[in-house]
Motif scaffolding. Structure first.
Motif, PDB file in Angstrom:
ATOM      1  N   MET A 178     -14.458  35.926   3.257  1.00 23.79           N
ATOM      2  CA  MET A 178     -14.295  35.707   4.918  1.00 23.79           C
ATOM      3  C   MET A 178     -14.766  37.299   5.773  1.00 23.79           C
ATOM      4  SD  MET A 178     -11.033  33.284   5.226  1.00 23.79           S
ATOM      5  CE  MET A 178     -11.011  33.296   7.176  1.00 23.79           C
ATOM      6  N   SER A 179     -15.494  36.746   7.051  1.00 23.94           N
ATOM      7  CA  SER A 179     -15.241  38.672   8.044  1.00 23.94           C
ATOM      8  C   SER A 179     -14.311  38.397   8.961  1.00 23.94           C
ATOM      9  CB  SER A 179     -17.426  37.953   8.241  1.00 23.94           C
ATOM     10  OG  SER A 179     -17.432  37.331   8.980  1.00 23.94           O
ATOM     11  N   GLU A 180     -13.903  37.238   9.413  1.00 21.22           N
ATOM     12  CA  GLU A 180     -13.089  37.832  10.189  1.00 21.22           C
ATOM     13  C   GLU A 180     -11.522  36.253   9.224  1.00 21.22           C
ATOM     14  OE1 GLU A 180     -11.915  35.546  14.393  1.00 21.22           O
ATOM     15  OE2 GLU A 180     -13.940  35.157  13.636  1.00 21.22           O
ATOM     16  N   ARG A 181     -10.750  37.056   9.381  1.00 21.53           N
ATOM     17  CA  ARG A 181      -9.210  36.028   9.765  1.00 21.53           C
ATOM     18  C   ARG A 181      -8.273  36.058  10.688  1.00 21.53           C
ATOM     19  NH1 ARG A 181      -9.147  40.028   4.441  1.00 21.53           N
ATOM     20  NH2 ARG A 181     -10.923  38.982   3.305  1.00 21.53           N
ATOM     21  N   ASN A 182      -7.666  35.190  10.482  1.00 19.97           N
ATOM     22  CA  ASN A 182      -6.208  34.897  11.513  1.00 19.97           C
ATOM     23  C   ASN A 182      -4.820  34.580  10.483  1.00 19.97           C
ATOM     24  OD1 ASN A 182      -5.849  32.672  10.385  1.00 19.97           O
ATOM     25  ND2 ASN A 182      -7.140  31.931  12.480  1.00 19.97           N
ATOM     26  N   VAL A 183      -3.915  35.072  11.141  1.00 17.02           N
ATOM     27  CA  VAL A 183      -3.066  34.824  10.875  1.00 17.02           C
ATOM     28  C   VAL A 183      -2.305  33.845   9.365  1.00 17.02           C
ATOM     29  CG1 VAL A 183      -1.166  34.339  12.618  1.00 17.02           C
ATOM     30  CG2 VAL A 183       0.103  35.666  10.413  1.00 17.02           C
ATOM     31  N   VAL A 184      -3.077  32.395  10.127  1.00 16.52           N
ATOM     32  CA  VAL A 184      -2.899  31.775   9.554  1.00 16.52           C
ATOM     33  C   VAL A 184      -3.568  31.331   8.596  1.00 16.52           C
ATOM     34  CG1 VAL A 184      -3.141  29.187   9.859  1.00 16.52           C
ATOM     35  CG2 VAL A 184      -2.572  30.008  11.560  1.00 16.52           C
ATOM     36  N   THR A 185      -4.488  31.957   7.957  1.00 17.84           N
ATOM     37  CA  THR A 185      -5.573  32.202   6.690  1.00 17.84           C
ATOM     38  C   THR A 185      -4.322  32.852   6.089  1.00 17.84           C
ATOM     39  OG1 THR A 185      -6.593  32.514   8.391  1.00 17.84           O
ATOM     40  CG2 THR A 185      -7.707  32.827   6.138  1.00 17.84           C
ATOM     41  N   TRP A 186      -3.293  34.368   6.165  1.00 18.51           N
ATOM     42  CA  TRP A 186      -3.040  35.099   5.205  1.00 18.51           C
ATOM     43  C   TRP A 186      -1.626  34.524   4.658  1.00 18.51           C
ATOM     44  CZ3 TRP A 186      -4.030  40.295   4.024  1.00 18.51           C
ATOM     45  CH2 TRP A 186      -4.546  40.469   4.497  1.00 18.51           C
ATOM     46  N   ASN A 187      -1.468  33.454   6.212  1.00 22.75           N
ATOM     47  CA  ASN A 187      -0.338  32.913   4.902  1.00 22.75           C
ATOM     48  C   ASN A 187      -0.772  31.663   3.904  1.00 22.75           C
ATOM     49  OD1 ASN A 187       1.740  34.244   7.277  1.00 22.75           O
ATOM     50  ND2 ASN A 187       1.523  32.472   9.021  1.00 22.75           N
ATOM     51  N   SER A 188      -1.414  31.030   4.465  1.00 20.09           N
ATOM     52  CA  SER A 188      -1.623  29.951   3.459  1.00 20.09           C
ATOM     53  C   SER A 188      -1.919  30.408   2.183  1.00 20.09           C
ATOM     54  CB  SER A 188      -3.732  29.348   4.188  1.00 20.09           C
ATOM     55  OG  SER A 188      -3.621  29.022   5.148  1.00 20.09           O
ATOM     56  N   LEU A 189      -2.581  31.749   1.776  1.00 24.58           N
ATOM     57  CA  LEU A 189      -3.154  32.709   1.303  1.00 24.58           C
ATOM     58  C   LEU A 189      -1.790  32.667   0.259  1.00 24.58           C
ATOM     59  CD1 LEU A 189      -4.817  33.247  -1.470  1.00 24.58           C
ATOM     60  CD2 LEU A 189      -5.275  35.403  -0.376  1.00 24.58           C
ATOM     61  N   LEU A 190      -1.297  33.463   0.924  1.00 20.53           N
ATOM     62  CA  LEU A 190       0.789  33.889   0.981  1.00 20.53           C
ATOM     63  C   LEU A 190       1.520  32.754   0.282  1.00 20.53           C
ATOM     64  CD1 LEU A 190       2.666  35.793   0.999  1.00 20.53           C
ATOM     65  CD2 LEU A 190       3.597  34.845   3.315  1.00 20.53           C
ATOM     66  N   ALA A 191       1.486  31.933   0.956  1.00 20.49           N
ATOM     67  CA  ALA A 191       2.321  30.573   0.245  1.00 20.49           C
ATOM     68  C   ALA A 191       1.428  29.902  -0.887  1.00 20.49           C
ATOM     69  CB  ALA A 191       1.291  28.979   1.448  1.00 20.49           C
ATOM     70  N   GLY A 192       0.217  30.416  -1.002  1.00 19.09           N
ATOM     71  CA  GLY A 192      -0.387  30.023  -2.546  1.00 19.09           C
ATOM     72  C   GLY A 192      -0.196  30.844  -3.649  1.00 19.09           C
ATOM     73  N   TYR A 193       0.197  31.852  -3.493  1.00 18.86           N
ATOM     74  CA  TYR A 193       0.820  32.795  -4.844  1.00 18.86           C
ATOM     75  C   TYR A 193       2.845  32.833  -4.982  1.00 18.86           C
ATOM     76  CZ  TYR A 193      -3.350  36.120  -5.171  1.00 18.86           C
ATOM     77  OH  TYR A 193      -4.728  36.402  -5.513  1.00 18.86           O
ATOM     78  N   LEU A 194       3.318  32.450  -3.365  1.00 14.67           N
ATOM     79  CA  LEU A 194       4.179  31.664  -4.089  1.00 14.67           C
ATOM     80  C   LEU A 194       4.401  30.263  -4.893  1.00 14.67           C
ATOM     81  CD1 LEU A 194       5.813  32.539  -0.298  1.00 14.67           C
ATOM     82  CD2 LEU A 194       6.409  33.622  -2.633  1.00 14.67           C
ATOM     83  N   ARG A 195       3.782  29.612  -4.537  1.00 10.94           N
ATOM     84  CA  ARG A 195       3.404  28.289  -4.601  1.00 10.94           C
ATOM     85  C   ARG A 195       2.911  28.269  -6.124  1.00 10.94           C
ATOM     86  NH1 ARG A 195       0.803  26.279  -1.880  1.00 10.94           N
ATOM     87  NH2 ARG A 195       1.932  25.664  -0.322  1.00 10.94           N
ATOM     88  N   SER A 196       2.407  29.101  -6.748  1.00 16.54           N
ATOM     89  CA  SER A 196       2.270  29.223  -8.091  1.00 16.54           C
ATOM     90  C   SER A 196       2.857  30.369  -8.778  1.00 16.54           C
ATOM     91  CB  SER A 196       0.590  29.704  -8.141  1.00 16.54           C
ATOM     92  OG  SER A 196       0.572  30.687  -7.677  1.00 16.54           O
TER      93      SER A 196
END
Length: 552
Positions: A178-196
C-alpha cells in the motif's frame, strides 16, 4: 398529489429535479413514502439517479426490505444502485447475500468499481469466506483497483481475520504494497497479529502507528488481556488515560478482565466509579458486557457483595450475568446463595436467562464447595433431562470432587469408570485429593496403578505429589520414598506455590522460595517473628507436605 404545497413543475426534467430535491430534505419515513409514490405515478421508476437516493434513504431509515423491492423492479441498475444494495447487505446480519448479489451483478452491464469491491470484500470478511475473498482479490488485481486504499484496507482485514500465520502473512503483504494507509488499515493488521497470538509483533505494529485512535488502544489492551498479558494490558490502559484518549466501554471491559486476573481491586473500583460518573451521569446506557465484567472483577477479587450489588442494579441481564454471579458465590464457598440465584434465574422466564453448560459448571461447583451431595446428583441428571444439556468432562469433574470431598470415594470412582469420556487430570486429582482427606490409601494406590501406564513427565507432577500426600497423611514413609524416587527419576519437580498481594496500587508477586523481591530481607524477618509467635502459642504445624518437597 405532491407532497408539498408549492407549484408543480411543468416540464418532465424539472419534475425529476424537483422530486430529487424533495428527497434531499426528507426527514421522515412518511415523507419518503409520499415521494416514492410520486416517483411511481410520474413514471420515474427507472431513473437511477433518483432511485439511488431513495434506496439510500430507505436503508438509512432501517427499511431495507423497501429498498430491496425498489431494486428488484429496476431493469438496468447502475453501478451506484448496485453498490447501495451491496453495502446494505454487507453491513447486515446476512452479509453473504452481498456476495450473491455481486455474482448477479457480474452477469449485467454494470461494471464494479472500488466501492463495489470494498463492500463485497467486507462481506466476505464478516462471513468468514476467505476463499471467495481471495477470488475477488484476483478480480481487484485484474481490473486495476490495487491502489484503492479502501479496497486494500478491506483486503488487509479479510486476511487478518483469517488468523494463523498464513492469513497474517497475506495481510502483511497487502499492507506492505500500500502506498497510502489510514488508521483503519493499521488497526486491521494490529488485530490480525493479536488474533494469531503474536503479541510481540502486535506491540511493534502499535509502536509504529503514525496515528492511533480509541480502537487502536482498545484492540491492544483487549489483545493483551485475552492472551495472558494482564500486566501489559493495564500498563497500556494507564497509558491510554495519560494520552487523554476517551475511554469507551469496550476498553473498560478489557481492563476489568485484566484486573480480575491480577486481583487489582483498586483499579477495578476506579473503573466502576468512572462508569457511574461518565455514562450514568450522561444518561447513556451501560453495556451488559461492561456490567458483566464488573461482576467478574469483583467476584474474582473476593468482594462478592459488590458483585451482587452490580448484578441487582442491572436493568437487563444475560445468561453470562447470571452465570458470573452463580460462579462468584460458588468460588467463595457460598453455595446456598449460588443456588438461590440459580433458582431466581429459572423463575425469571426471560429468554436471555436460559442456563447453559457453563451455568451448570457454576451450579455443580457450588454444590461441591457447600457439600450439597444430593443436590449435585440431582443437577447432573436434571441438566440433560430438563434443559437438553449433555454433561461434559467439567461437570463430571465437579461431581467427582463433590463425592470425594464428602468421603463417598467408592461412588466417585464408579462414576469415573462409567463416564462417557476419558477422565482428565482434574478428575483423577479430585479422587486423589479425596483419598488424602479421608486417608484412603488403598484407593489411592489403585488409582496410581491405573495411571502408571499413561503417565508422562509433563502430567506426572500433579498426580505424584497428590499420591505422596496421601501416603504421608497415613505415615507410610516407605511408600513416600518410593514415589519421591520415581519423581526424581522422571525429572519431575513439585510446581512452586505462587501468590500476589496489592499494596498502594502496586501488585507484588511471590513464588515459594524466591528471594528476588526488593523487600525480601524484611519480609522473611517478619515471617520469622510470626513463626516464633505461633510456636510460643504451642501451634503444631502440619509438616507432612514439607516432607514431600523434593528440592528440600
Amino acid at each position: 398529489m405532491l407532497v408539498v404545497g408549492s407549484a408543480v413543475p411543468t416540464s418532465f426534467r424539472a419534475l425529476q429535479q424537483y422530486l430529487f430535491s424533495l428527497l434531499q430534505t426528507s426527514n421522515t419515513v412518511k415523507n419518503l413514502t409520499q415521494i416514492h409514490t410520486q416517483i411511481l405515478i410520474n413514471g420515474l421508476s427507472q431513473k437511477n439517479f433518483i432511485l439511488v437516493k431513495l434506496i439510500y434513504l430507505y436503508i438509512s431509515s432501517g427499511y431495507i426490505s423497501n429498498a430491496q423491492r425498489i431494486f428488484q423492479q429496476i431493469e438496468n441498475p447502475s453501478t451506484t444502485v448496485w453498490n447501495q444494495i451491496l453495502r446494505s447487505h454487507a453491513r447486515s446480519e446476512t452479509p453473504c447475500k452481498s456476495i450473491e448479489l455481486y455474482n448477479r451483478m457480474q452477469r449485467t452491464q454494470a461494471l464494479p468499481d472500488g466501492f463495489t469491491y470494498s463492500f463485497v470484500i467486507s462481506a466476505c470478511s464478516r462471513s468468514g469466506l476467505l476463499r471467495e475473498g481471495e477470488q475477488i482479490h484476483g478480480k481487484v488485481i485484474s481490473n486495476g483497483f490495487c491502489s484503492n486504499v479502501f479496497v486494500q484496507t478491506n483486503l488487509v482485514n479479510l486476511y487478518a481475520k483469517a488468523g494463523e500465520k498464513v492469513g497474517v502473512a497475506n495481510a502483511c503483504r497487502v499492507f506492505d504494497e500500500m502506498s497510502e494507509r489510514n488508521v483503519v488499515t493499521w488497526n486491521s493488521l494490529l488485530a490480525g497479529y493479536l488474533r494469531s497470538k503474536d503479541i510481540d509483533k502486535a506491540q511493534r505494529i502499535f509502536g509504529e502507528m503514525p496515528e492511533r485512535n480509541v480502537i487502536s488502544w482498545t484492540t491492544m489492551v483487549a489483545g493483551c488481556a485475552q492472551n495472558g498479558r494482564s500486566k501489559q494490558a493495564l500498563f497500556l490502559f494507564r497509558e491510554m488515560m495519560r494520552e487523554k484518549i476517551e475511554l469507551d466501554q469496550v476498553s473498560m471491559v478489557a481492563a476489568l478482565s485484566a484486573c480480575a486476573e491480577l486481583g487489582n481491586l483498586k483499579l477495578g473500583k476506579w473503573i466502576h466509579s468512572y462508569v457511574g460518573a461518565t455514562f450514568c451521569f450522561r444518561n447513556q446506557p451501560v453495556l451488559v458486557s461492561l456490567n458483566n465484567a464488573l461482576i467478574h472483577m469483583y467476584a474474582s477479587c473476593g468482594v462478592v457483595e459488590e458483585a451482587y450489588r452490580v448484578f441487582l442494579e442491572m436493568p437487563r441481564r444475560t445468561s453470562i450475568s447470571w452465570t458470573s454471579m452463580i460462579t462468584g458465590f460458588a468460588k467463595q464457598g457460598r453455595g446456598e446463595e449460588a443456588l438461590r440465584v440459580f433458582h431466581w434465574m429459572q423463575c425469571s422466564g426471560a429468554s436471555e436467562a436460559r442456563p447453559d453448560a457453563i451455568t451448570f459448571i457454576g451450579v455443580l461447583c457450588a454444590c461441591s464447595h457447600a457439600g450439597f451431595v444430593d443436590e449435585g446428583r440431582h443437577f447432573l441428571k436434571w441438566m440433560n433431562q430438563a434443559w437438553g444439556i449433555e454433561p461434559r468432562i467439567e461437570h463430571y469433574g465437579c461431581i467427582v470432587d463433590l463425592l470425594s470431598r464428602a468421603g463417598l470415594l467408592d461412588e466417585a470412582y464408579r462414576l469415573v469408570e462409567t463416564m462417557p469420556m476419558k477422565p482428565n487430570d482434574a478428575v483423577w486429582g479430585a479422587i486423589l485429593g479425596g483419598c488424602r482427606i479421608h486417608k484412603n490409601v488403598e484407593l489411592a494406590s489403585q488409582v496410581a496403578q491405573k495411571l502408571a501406564v499413561e503417565l508422562d513427565p509433563d502430567r506426572a507432577a500433579g498426580y505424584l505429589v497428590l499420591l505422596s500426600n496421601v501416603y504421608a497423611t497415613s505415615k507410610r514413609w516407605h511408600d513416600v520414598a518410593i514415589v519421591r524416587r520415581k519423581m526424581v527419576e522422571m525429572g519431575v519437580k513439585k510446581p512452586p506455590g505462587r501468590s500476589w498481594v496489592q499494596i498502594d496500587g502496586i501488585i507484588h508477586d511471590f513464588v515459594a522460595g524466591d528471594r528476588t523481591h526488593s523487600c525480601a530481607y524484611s519480609i522473611y524477618e517478619v515471617l520469622g517473628e510470626i513463626t516464633a509467635l505461633t510456636k510460643s502459642e504451642r501451634y503444631e504445624p502440619d509438616n507432612l507436605d514439607v516432607l514431600l518437597d523434593i528440592d528440600n
